[in-house]
Design an enzyme around this catalytic site. Structure first.
Site, PDB file in Angstrom:
ATOM      1  N   SER A   9     -20.109  26.178  32.345  1.00  0.00           N
ATOM      2  CA  SER A   9     -18.847  27.644  32.523  1.00  0.00           C
ATOM      3  C   SER A   9     -20.366  28.446  30.924  1.00  0.00           C
ATOM      4  CB  SER A   9     -17.822  26.727  31.684  1.00  0.00           C
ATOM      5  OG  SER A   9     -16.790  28.038  31.912  1.00  0.00           O
ATOM      6  N   HIS A  34     -21.729  27.913  36.094  1.00  0.00           N
ATOM      7  CA  HIS A  34     -20.154  28.640  36.597  1.00  0.00           C
ATOM      8  C   HIS A  34     -19.970  29.462  35.666  1.00  0.00           C
ATOM      9  CE1 HIS A  34     -16.212  27.037  37.854  1.00  0.00           C
ATOM     10  NE2 HIS A  34     -15.951  27.288  35.937  1.00  0.00           N
ATOM     11  N   ASP A  36     -16.885  32.239  35.018  1.00  0.00           N
ATOM     12  CA  ASP A  36     -15.155  31.781  34.901  1.00  0.00           C
ATOM     13  C   ASP A  36     -14.636  33.784  35.289  1.00  0.00           C
ATOM     14  OD1 ASP A  36     -14.467  29.678  34.593  1.00  0.00           O
ATOM     15  OD2 ASP A  36     -15.238  29.342  33.193  1.00  0.00           O
ATOM     16  N   MET A  38     -11.939  36.311  34.471  1.00  0.00           N
ATOM     17  CA  MET A  38     -10.406  36.597  34.369  1.00  0.00           C
ATOM     18  C   MET A  38      -9.539  37.571  34.589  1.00  0.00           C
ATOM     19  SD  MET A  38     -10.348  33.180  31.506  1.00  0.00           S
ATOM     20  CE  MET A  38     -10.514  31.563  31.736  1.00  0.00           C
ATOM     21  N   HIS A  67     -15.563  31.820  39.336  1.00  0.00           N
ATOM     22  CA  HIS A  67     -14.423  30.774  39.991  1.00  0.00           C
ATOM     23  C   HIS A  67     -13.440  31.996  39.343  1.00  0.00           C
ATOM     24  CE1 HIS A  67     -10.948  28.107  37.830  1.00  0.00           C
ATOM     25  NE2 HIS A  67     -10.756  28.434  38.717  1.00  0.00           N
ATOM     26  N   MET A  69      -9.928  33.687  38.663  1.00  0.00           N
ATOM     27  CA  MET A  69      -8.690  33.416  38.018  1.00  0.00           C
ATOM     28  C   MET A  69      -7.424  34.761  37.901  1.00  0.00           C
ATOM     29  SD  MET A  69      -9.166  30.889  35.447  1.00  0.00           S
ATOM     30  CE  MET A  69     -11.455  30.975  35.093  1.00  0.00           C
ATOM     31  N   MET A 138      -7.760  21.534  38.625  1.00  0.00           N
ATOM     32  CA  MET A 138      -8.483  22.183  37.530  1.00  0.00           C
ATOM     33  C   MET A 138      -7.500  21.236  36.535  1.00  0.00           C
ATOM     34  SD  MET A 138      -9.283  25.557  36.972  1.00  0.00           S
ATOM     35  CE  MET A 138      -8.765  25.307  34.978  1.00  0.00           C
ATOM     36  N   ASP A 176     -12.489  20.998  36.850  1.00  0.00           N
ATOM     37  CA  ASP A 176     -13.102  22.309  35.398  1.00  0.00           C
ATOM     38  C   ASP A 176     -12.173  21.758  35.048  1.00  0.00           C
ATOM     39  OD1 ASP A 176     -13.631  23.813  34.031  1.00  0.00           O
ATOM     40  OD2 ASP A 176     -12.903  25.856  35.812  1.00  0.00           O
TER      41      ASP A 176
HETATM   42  C1  DX5 Z   1     -10.501  27.621  32.390  1.00  0.00           C
HETATM   43  C2  DX5 Z   1     -12.409  27.886  33.308  1.00  0.00           C
HETATM   44  C3  DX5 Z   1     -13.340  26.336  32.308  1.00  0.00           C
HETATM   45  C4  DX5 Z   1     -13.705  26.271  31.185  1.00  0.00           C
HETATM   46  C5  DX5 Z   1     -13.402  25.042  30.542  1.00  0.00           C
HETATM   47  O1  DX5 Z   1     -10.071  28.592  32.418  1.00  0.00           O
HETATM   48  O2  DX5 Z   1     -11.731  27.897  33.711  1.00  0.00           O
HETATM   49  O3  DX5 Z   1     -14.129  26.871  33.031  1.00  0.00           O
HETATM   50  O4  DX5 Z   1     -14.958  27.258  30.883  1.00  0.00           O
HETATM   51  O5  DX5 Z   1     -14.038  24.919  29.276  1.00  0.00           O
HETATM   52  P1  DX5 Z   1     -14.035  23.517  28.925  1.00  0.00           P
HETATM   53  O6  DX5 Z   1     -15.020  22.796  29.535  1.00  0.00           O
HETATM   54  O7  DX5 Z   1     -14.851  24.024  27.524  1.00  0.00           O
HETATM   55  O8  DX5 Z   1     -13.020  22.761  28.919  1.00  0.00           O
HETATM   56 ZN    ZN Z   2     -13.742  27.626  35.096  1.00  0.00          ZN
END
Ligand code: DX5
Ligand code: ZN
Length: 217
Positions: A9, A34, A36, A38, A67, A69, A138, A176
């Site tokens: 990620s 990956h 993310d 947000m 991904h 969110m 998750m 994740d």
């Molecule tokens: C959290 C993200 C993850 C995050 C995971 O909302 O979806 O992908 O980056 O980070 P770690 O592996 O540090 O928990």
């Molecule tokens: Zn993620």
């Protein structure tokens, strides 16, 4: 034989030198990138969006596993395809018309994933599982890297594995949040196919080796 895929990620990457981290992933045993996204509404944090993804795409030699969110994901599906997402994962909790959203992702020639928050039951996917390419479980509440893994995740992965095998769905199971070498093997044994790892890769002294270690299952 089943094998495990690793999707580091970029939330934990060095944003002052993304090129170095992209090269590291290209040269490593990692399978996907990956990313993310947000929006500060669906989750209490804001990360990055289209410009960063399109720049990563120019250098990345492996699929972009995006991904999102965000609320109202349908409004942005076309744009995610344009900037180069290969897999697009939306949240179950953000999609009142999930079947339509999944079809829309596929119509843009991306693989379709659906993510479940820790409190969301796997059974809610029963009527759509055969349409999915990926289910993301998750193992922390989404929004931040570096949180602790929620152990109940093992049960959800095992339950989902059963559902997928019984229906003949080809969906991959991704996990994740808080993934590290202490839980990677147990997750694989429970039925996971893809592990996302942010801090356990990028905050390690030797990220390429951390990826190799996560693959030892
Ligand atoms: C959290 C993200 C993850 C995050 C995971 O909302 O979806 O992908 O980056 O980070 P770690 O592996 O540090 O928990
Ligand atoms: Zn993620």
């Amino acid at each position: 034989m089943r094998k495990i895929l690793i999707s580091p990620s970029f939330l934990s990457a060095n944003f002052l030198n993304l090129a170095a981290d992209i090269k590291m992933i290209n040269d490593s045993q990692a399978d996907w990138f990956h990313l993310d996204v947000m929006d500060g509404v669906f989750v209490p944090n804001i990360s990055f969006g289209f410009p960063i993804i399109s720049h990563i795409k120019k250098m990345a030699q492996k699929p972009l596993d995006v991904h999102i969110m965000i609320v109202n994901p349908d409004n942005y599906i076309q744009e995610f395809a344009k900037v180069g997402a290969d897999i697009l994962t939306v949240h179950y909790e953000a999609c009142p018309h999930l079947h339509r959203t999944v079809q829309k992702i596929k119509s843009e020639a991306m693989k379709a994933g659906v993510s479940l928050n820790p409190h969301t039951s796997v059974s809610l996917l029963e009527n759509v599982i055969e349409d999915l390419d990926l289910v993301l479980i998750m193992s922390v509440n989404p929004g931040f890297g570096g949180q602790s893994f929620i152990p109940y995740t093992y049960k959800k992965v095992a339950e989902l594995r059963k559902m997928i095998d019984q229906t003949g769905s080809h969906a991959l199971i991704q996990v994740d949040g808080g993934v590290n070498t202490e839980n990677s093997k147990l997750l694989f044994n429970a039925g996971a196919d893809v592990l996302v790892a942010g801090s356990s890769v990028f905050k390690s002294e030797n990220p390429a080796q951390a990826i190799i270690d996560l693959k030892k299952i």
